[in-house]
Design an enzyme around this catalytic site. Sequence first.
Site, PDB file in Angstrom:
ATOM      1  N   TYR A   1       0.827  -1.208   0.000  1.00  0.00           N
ATOM      2  CA  TYR A   1       0.000   0.000   0.000  1.00  0.00           C
ATOM      3  C   TYR A   1       0.862   1.260   0.000  1.00  0.00           C
ATOM      4  O   TYR A   1       0.682   2.159  -0.834  1.00  0.00           O
ATOM      5  CB  TYR A   1      -0.932   0.010   1.212  1.00  0.00           C
TER       6      TYR A   1
ATOM      7  N   LYS B   1       1.359   4.257  -2.965  1.00  0.00           N
ATOM      8  CA  LYS B   1       1.095   5.677  -2.777  1.00  0.00           C
ATOM      9  C   LYS B   1       2.352   6.528  -3.022  1.00  0.00           C
ATOM     10  O   LYS B   1       2.245   7.701  -3.390  1.00  0.00           O
ATOM     11  CB  LYS B   1       0.522   5.931  -1.391  1.00  0.00           C
TER      12      LYS B   1
END
Length: 269
Positions: A154, A158
């Site tokens: 994750y 990002k």
Amino acid sequence: MTSQGTALVTGASSGIGAEFARRLAARGHDVVLVARSAPALEALADEVRRDHGVRAEVLVQDLSAPDAATRVAEEVAARGLTVDLLVNNAGFGTAGHFARIAPEREHRELMVNVVALVGLTHAFVPGMLARGAGGVINVGSTAGFNITPYFATYGSSKTFVLNFSLALWSELRGSGVKVLAVTPGPVETAFFDRIGTRKAAIGAKMTTSDQVVTSALRAFDRDRGYVAPGRGALMMAHLMPRRPRKLMALIGRRVTRPVADELTPSLAR
């Protein structure tokens, strides 16, 4: 109200995406709402038509599909629409011990967070450049500024969103097309329900979708390149990345390990 062009918002069924749709409709944008949940999208479309008198189109699409961006672009063209503002908001997170997280879930995560985002940007930016006007807003996270043990996929996705957005912001300056990365900290949405624990906020104060979108639209209007909504997010954006990277990786491990131990017991004993 004079139309301000058409905004396409992904992940529009709830949270930040739904708030972007409402606020852009209030500004006079027609909206194309993209997500997997048809009932939620239809309800939001009815709301913005009623409240703001704009055109609202519903486009149901799973953005983890390999050809998702192509399907969206083809459907937009088939409906005779031109996208003037692209809001790549759709995304989700995984957390836990990397070796215990289902690979297929992380594959879907990367398809939504990275592949679909780039694909949609490729699909609509050339037209914006040809018209000499337009914009892209990509929703990232403060996780993108840091090394994130137990949120490895994750956080890295990002980081890609942040760097990709700033690269395009620089590349397209002077073209009439603006690009913004939005990097909030924890937001009061269903994001943490999907991860599986609210501990994933790591004790940070929650902000709201309204606050995030207010900051994002203000920064977009000013062509800021990126914005970290909220005081805590601002500190993460400007202070944490300047620390030694290996040190931050070790500190991050201590901070995030309790989340991982709750979600996925470690293989290393």
